[in-house]
Motif scaffolding. Structure first.
Motif, mmCIF file in Angstrom:
data_model
loop_
_atom_site.group_PDB
_atom_site.id
_atom_site.type_symbol
_atom_site.label_atom_id
_atom_site.label_comp_id
_atom_site.label_asym_id
_atom_site.label_seq_id
_atom_site.Cartn_x
_atom_site.Cartn_y
_atom_site.Cartn_z
ATOM 1 N N THR A 1 0.849 -1.188 0.000
ATOM 2 C CA THR A 1 0.000 0.000 0.000
ATOM 3 C C THR A 1 0.887 1.241 0.000
ATOM 4 O OG1 THR A 1 -1.696 -1.173 1.249
ATOM 5 C CG2 THR A 1 -1.804 1.220 1.289
ATOM 6 N N ARG A 2 0.537 2.185 -0.833
ATOM 7 C CA ARG A 2 1.292 3.447 -0.865
ATOM 8 C C ARG A 2 0.925 4.246 0.377
ATOM 9 N NH1 ARG A 2 2.678 4.982 -6.697
ATOM 10 N NH2 ARG A 2 3.105 6.969 -5.709
ATOM 11 N N LEU A 3 1.934 4.570 1.162
ATOM 12 C CA LEU A 3 1.726 5.244 2.441
ATOM 13 C C LEU A 3 2.509 6.546 2.493
ATOM 14 C CD1 LEU A 3 2.223 2.141 4.744
ATOM 15 C CD2 LEU A 3 0.037 3.126 4.048
ATOM 16 N N GLY A 4 1.986 7.468 3.283
ATOM 17 C CA GLY A 4 2.731 8.693 3.545
ATOM 18 C C GLY A 4 3.927 8.364 4.426
ATOM 19 N N THR A 5 4.799 9.325 4.597
ATOM 20 C CA THR A 5 6.047 9.105 5.341
ATOM 21 C C THR A 5 5.792 8.592 6.747
ATOM 22 O OG1 THR A 5 7.048 10.880 4.068
ATOM 23 C CG2 THR A 5 8.203 10.208 6.053
ATOM 24 N N ASN A 6 4.876 9.217 7.485
ATOM 25 C CA ASN A 6 4.618 8.801 8.871
ATOM 26 C C ASN A 6 4.055 7.383 8.941
ATOM 27 O OD1 ASN A 6 5.561 11.178 9.945
ATOM 28 N ND2 ASN A 6 3.535 12.139 10.073
ATOM 29 N N GLN A 7 3.063 7.093 8.078
ATOM 30 C CA GLN A 7 2.478 5.754 8.084
ATOM 31 C C GLN A 7 3.503 4.705 7.637
ATOM 32 O OE1 GLN A 7 1.035 8.355 6.505
ATOM 33 N NE2 GLN A 7 -0.857 8.715 7.624
ATOM 34 N N HIS A 8 4.322 5.068 6.665
ATOM 35 C CA HIS A 8 5.373 4.164 6.187
ATOM 36 C C HIS A 8 6.331 3.817 7.328
ATOM 37 C CE1 HIS A 8 9.162 3.075 4.179
ATOM 38 N NE2 HIS A 8 8.384 2.563 3.248
ATOM 39 N N GLN A 9 6.743 4.828 8.078
ATOM 40 C CA GLN A 9 7.665 4.623 9.198
ATOM 41 C C GLN A 9 7.011 3.769 10.287
ATOM 42 O OE1 GLN A 9 10.804 5.489 9.093
ATOM 43 N NE2 GLN A 9 11.299 4.750 11.126
ATOM 44 N N ARG A 10 5.734 4.016 10.592
ATOM 45 C CA ARG A 10 5.027 3.238 11.620
ATOM 46 C C ARG A 10 4.894 1.777 11.216
ATOM 47 N NH1 ARG A 10 -0.361 5.964 12.388
ATOM 48 N NH2 ARG A 10 -0.754 4.149 13.683
ATOM 49 N N LEU A 11 4.562 1.533 9.935
ATOM 50 C CA LEU A 11 4.446 0.153 9.455
ATOM 51 C C LEU A 11 5.803 -0.538 9.490
ATOM 52 C CD1 LEU A 11 2.789 -2.153 8.253
ATOM 53 C CD2 LEU A 11 3.182 -1.148 5.985
ATOM 54 N N LEU A 12 6.846 0.156 9.100
ATOM 55 C CA LEU A 12 8.195 -0.402 9.127
ATOM 56 C C LEU A 12 8.577 -0.806 10.550
ATOM 57 C CD1 LEU A 12 10.917 -1.054 7.772
ATOM 58 C CD2 LEU A 12 11.543 1.348 8.142
#
Length: 86
Positions: A44-55
Motif C-alpha cells: 500500500t502506498r503510504l505517507g512518510t509517517n504511516q510508512h515509518q510506523r508500518l516499518l
C-alpha cells in the motif's frame, strides 16, 4: 472388594488426535492470513509517517518471532527429554 480391571492404554500421537494443532495446519490458517495482510499493507502506498510506523511494527514483530523461537524450542526439548526418562 471390587475387582479392578486395568486396561493398557494404546499410545497415540497428538497428530492423530488433534491434527488441527500441527504447524502446517496452523500456518495454512493464521499464518496465511497474517502474511496476506502484511503483504497487502507493505504494497500500500503510504505517507512518510504511516510508512515509518508500518516499518517499525513489522521490524518489532519479526524480532519478537525470533525471540520466541528459541524459547519454544527449549520447551519442546525439555518435554522430549522428560519422555526419554519415563
Amino acid at each position: 472388594m471390587t475387582a479392578r480391571l486395568e486396561v493398557a492404554e494404546e499410545p497415540v500421537s497428538l497428530a492423530a488426535t488433534h491434527p488441527h494443532l500441527l504447524p502446517s495446519d496452523i500456518q495454512s490458517d493464521i499464518k496465511h492470513n497474517l502474511d496476506s495482510l502484511v503483504n497487502q499493507l507493505c504494497n500500500t502506498r503510504l505517507g512518510t509517517n504511516q510508512h515509518q510506523r508500518l516499518l517499525l511494527l513489522r521490524q518489532r514483530q519479526l524480532i519478537e518471532e525470533d525471540e520466541l523461537r528459541p524459547k519454544h524450542y527449549e520447551e519442546y526439548e525439555k518435554f522430549q527429554k522428560a519422555l526419554r526418562q519415563c
